[in-house]
Enzyme design. Sequence first.
Site, short mmCIF file in Angstrom:
data_model
loop_
_atom_site.label_atom_id
_atom_site.label_comp_id
_atom_site.label_asym_id
_atom_site.label_seq_id
_atom_site.Cartn_x
_atom_site.Cartn_y
_atom_site.Cartn_z
N ASN A 24 0.80 -1.23 0.00
CA ASN A 24 0.00 0.00 0.00
C ASN A 24 0.83 1.27 0.00
OD1 ASN A 24 0.23 -1.17 2.84
ND2 ASN A 24 -0.20 0.97 3.27
N THR A 25 2.13 1.15 0.27
CA THR A 25 2.98 2.35 0.28
C THR A 25 4.42 1.97 -0.01
OG1 THR A 25 3.54 4.34 1.57
CG2 THR A 25 3.45 2.26 2.77
N GLY A 26 5.28 2.98 -0.15
CA GLY A 26 6.71 2.76 -0.28
C GLY A 26 7.10 1.83 -1.43
N GLY A 28 6.83 -1.40 -1.77
CA GLY A 28 5.83 -2.39 -2.16
C GLY A 28 4.83 -1.83 -3.14
N SER A 151 18.26 -5.71 3.77
CA SER A 151 18.69 -4.33 3.95
C SER A 151 20.19 -4.28 4.17
CB SER A 151 17.98 -3.76 5.18
OG SER A 151 18.58 -2.56 5.60
N TYR A 176 16.30 -4.87 14.24
CA TYR A 176 16.01 -4.66 12.82
C TYR A 176 17.05 -5.36 11.96
CZ TYR A 176 15.16 -2.43 8.30
OH TYR A 176 14.90 -2.23 6.96
N1 LIG Z 1 13.29 2.30 2.32
C1 LIG Z 1 14.52 1.82 2.48
O1 LIG Z 1 15.51 2.55 2.32
C2 LIG Z 1 14.73 0.39 2.82
C3 LIG Z 1 16.05 -0.02 3.02
C4 LIG Z 1 16.29 -1.37 3.27
C5 LIG Z 1 15.26 -2.27 3.30
N2 LIG Z 1 13.97 -1.83 3.12
C6 LIG Z 1 12.92 -2.86 3.20
O2 LIG Z 1 11.96 -2.62 2.20
C7 LIG Z 1 10.70 -3.15 2.61
C8 LIG Z 1 9.61 -2.14 2.33
O3 LIG Z 1 9.82 -1.01 3.16
P1 LIG Z 1 9.52 0.49 2.74
O4 LIG Z 1 10.81 1.21 2.80
O5 LIG Z 1 8.72 0.54 1.50
O6 LIG Z 1 8.67 0.95 4.02
P2 LIG Z 1 7.17 1.49 4.16
O7 LIG Z 1 6.95 2.61 3.19
O8 LIG Z 1 7.00 1.78 5.61
O9 LIG Z 1 6.28 0.23 3.72
C9 LIG Z 1 6.19 -0.88 4.54
C10 LIG Z 1 4.98 -1.69 4.14
O10 LIG Z 1 4.91 -2.84 5.00
C11 LIG Z 1 3.60 -2.91 5.55
N3 LIG Z 1 3.56 -3.59 6.84
C12 LIG Z 1 4.15 -3.24 8.00
N4 LIG Z 1 3.83 -4.09 8.97
C13 LIG Z 1 3.01 -5.02 8.42
C14 LIG Z 1 2.32 -6.16 8.92
N5 LIG Z 1 2.39 -6.51 10.21
N6 LIG Z 1 1.56 -6.87 8.08
C15 LIG Z 1 1.46 -6.52 6.78
N7 LIG Z 1 2.06 -5.45 6.25
C16 LIG Z 1 2.83 -4.70 7.06
C17 LIG Z 1 3.16 -1.46 5.67
O11 LIG Z 1 1.76 -1.38 5.83
P3 LIG Z 1 1.08 -0.13 6.62
O12 LIG Z 1 1.23 1.07 5.74
O13 LIG Z 1 -0.33 -0.58 6.80
O14 LIG Z 1 1.82 0.02 7.91
C18 LIG Z 1 3.66 -0.94 4.34
O15 LIG Z 1 2.78 -1.30 3.33
C19 LIG Z 1 10.85 -3.50 4.09
O16 LIG Z 1 11.00 -4.90 4.21
C20 LIG Z 1 12.14 -2.81 4.49
O17 LIG Z 1 12.81 -3.48 5.53
C21 LIG Z 1 13.70 -0.54 2.89
#
Ligand SMILES: NC(=O)c1ccc[n+]([C@@H]2O[C@H](COP(=O)([O-])OP(=O)(O)OC[C@H]3O[C@@H](n4cnc5c(N)ncnc54)[C@H](OP(=O)(O)O)[C@@H]3O)[C@@H](O)[C@H]2O)c1
Length: 304
Positions: A24-26, A28, A151, A176
Site C-alpha cells: 500500500n505504500t513505499g 511495495g 537491507s 532490525y
Molecule cells: N526504504 C529503504 O531505504 C529500505 C532499506 C532497506 C530495506 N527496506 C525494506 O523494504 C521493505 C519495504 O519497506 P519500505 O521502505 O517501503 O517501508 P514502508 O513505506 O514503511 O512500507 C512498509 C509496508 O509494510 C507494511 N507492513 C508493515 N507491517 C506489516 C504487517 N504486520 N503486516 C502486513 N504489512 C505490514 C506497511 O503497511 P502499513 O502502511 O499498513 O503500515 C507498508 O505497506 C521493508 O521490508 C524494508 O525493511 C527498505
Amino acid sequence: MRNKWSPKLAPDQTGRVAIVTGANTGLGFETARALAEKGAQVIMACRDAKRAESARQEILSQLPSAQITVELIDTGSQDSVRHFATNFQQAHSRLDLLINNAGIMITPYFQTADGFEGQLGVNYLGHFLLTGLLLPMLTATPGSRVVSLYSLAADWHGVQFDDLQFKEKYDATKAYSQSKQACLMFGLELNQRLQAAGNNTIALAAHPGYSKSDLSRHLSLPIRWMLAIFGPLILQPTADGALPTLYAALDNDLKGGEAVGPAGRKQTRGAPVVVPVNEQAQDAAARSRLWSLSEELCGISYVF
Ligand SMILES: NC(=O)c1ccc[n+]([C@@H]2O[C@H](COP(=O)([O-])OP(=O)(O)OC[C@H]3O[C@@H](n4cnc5c(N)ncnc54)[C@H](OP(=O)(O)O)[C@@H]3O)[C@@H](O)[C@H]2O)c1
C-alpha cells in the site's frame, strides 16, 4: 553486472500472478504498480483495508486496465498469514511471484500476536510461514520466484542465535538488523533447498539501498526531521528503490540464489546488480540453523 536496468527490459508478465506484501505504500507500492504495468495479476497483500484500497485506486487511476486486487494479511500474526494463504489457494491456481516486502524498522519493543519479538515476527517469521504455506503452489508454477527484501542494515549485527527474541536486552537497531539478515539468509537457503530438490522455482534476496518511503515512521522525531531535510540528498526515489526487487523478480539472466542491490557507492543507490553478501549469510550451517529454528517457531515443515 550491468550499468542500467529497467522493467521495460523484462518480459511481459501477462497471465502471471504476483503477491506483494506491504503493497500500500513505499517500495511495495512501486513494485505492485510496476508488476501490474507489465501485465501481471497483482495481489496487494496488506494489513489495512482502507490504506490498501486507496493505494489500489491510485494504481488504477494510472493504469485503468491493471488487474490488481487487495487481500488482507498481517505478517505479525501467524493466524492471519494462514488465513491469507488458505484464501489465496482457494481463489487461484498459480503463483508466479511472491514478493516478501512488508516491513517495519527500528520500532520500540513489542511482541507479535504469537509472542515473537516484533521486528523478527513481522519482517521475517510471517514471511517464512507464508512462503512455506504457498510453496506447493509456487513449485507447481513453472518459472516461479520468491524475492525476500533485506537491507544494508543486515550487516550491522546479524542473527544473534543466543537470544533470537531479544529477551535479555532489547536493542531496536540490532533487532532490525537481525530481522533483515534473517530475510537475506532465508532467500539464499530457500534457493539452495529448492535446487537440491530439483524444483524449478528460484529464490533471491533484494535490498533497495537507501530509498524514500514511510519506513522511518518509528524513528525518533529529531531523526525524522533530519531525514525530512537531508533525505533528498541521501535517499533515492522510491521507484528507483523498487528496482532491485523488480530485477530479482523479472530478469531472465538470474539463476536463483543471488542477492541484488544498487550498483552505486556502498550499495546505497543506483541501478540494480548482483551484490556480495556478508559472512554469516554465506555460512551454510548458520542458514540451516536459522531454518530449523524458524520451522519450529512457525510450526511448519517445508515440503519440497
Ligand atoms: N526504504 C529503504 O531505504 C529500505 C532499506 C532497506 C530495506 N527496506 C525494506 O523494504 C521493505 C519495504 O519497506 P519500505 O521502505 O517501503 O517501508 P514502508 O513505506 O514503511 O512500507 C512498509 C509496508 O509494510 C507494511 N507492513 C508493515 N507491517 C506489516 C504487517 N504486520 N503486516 C502486513 N504489512 C505490514 C506497511 O503497511 P502499513 O502502511 O499498513 O503500515 C507498508 O505497506 C521493508 O521490508 C524494508 O525493511 C527498505
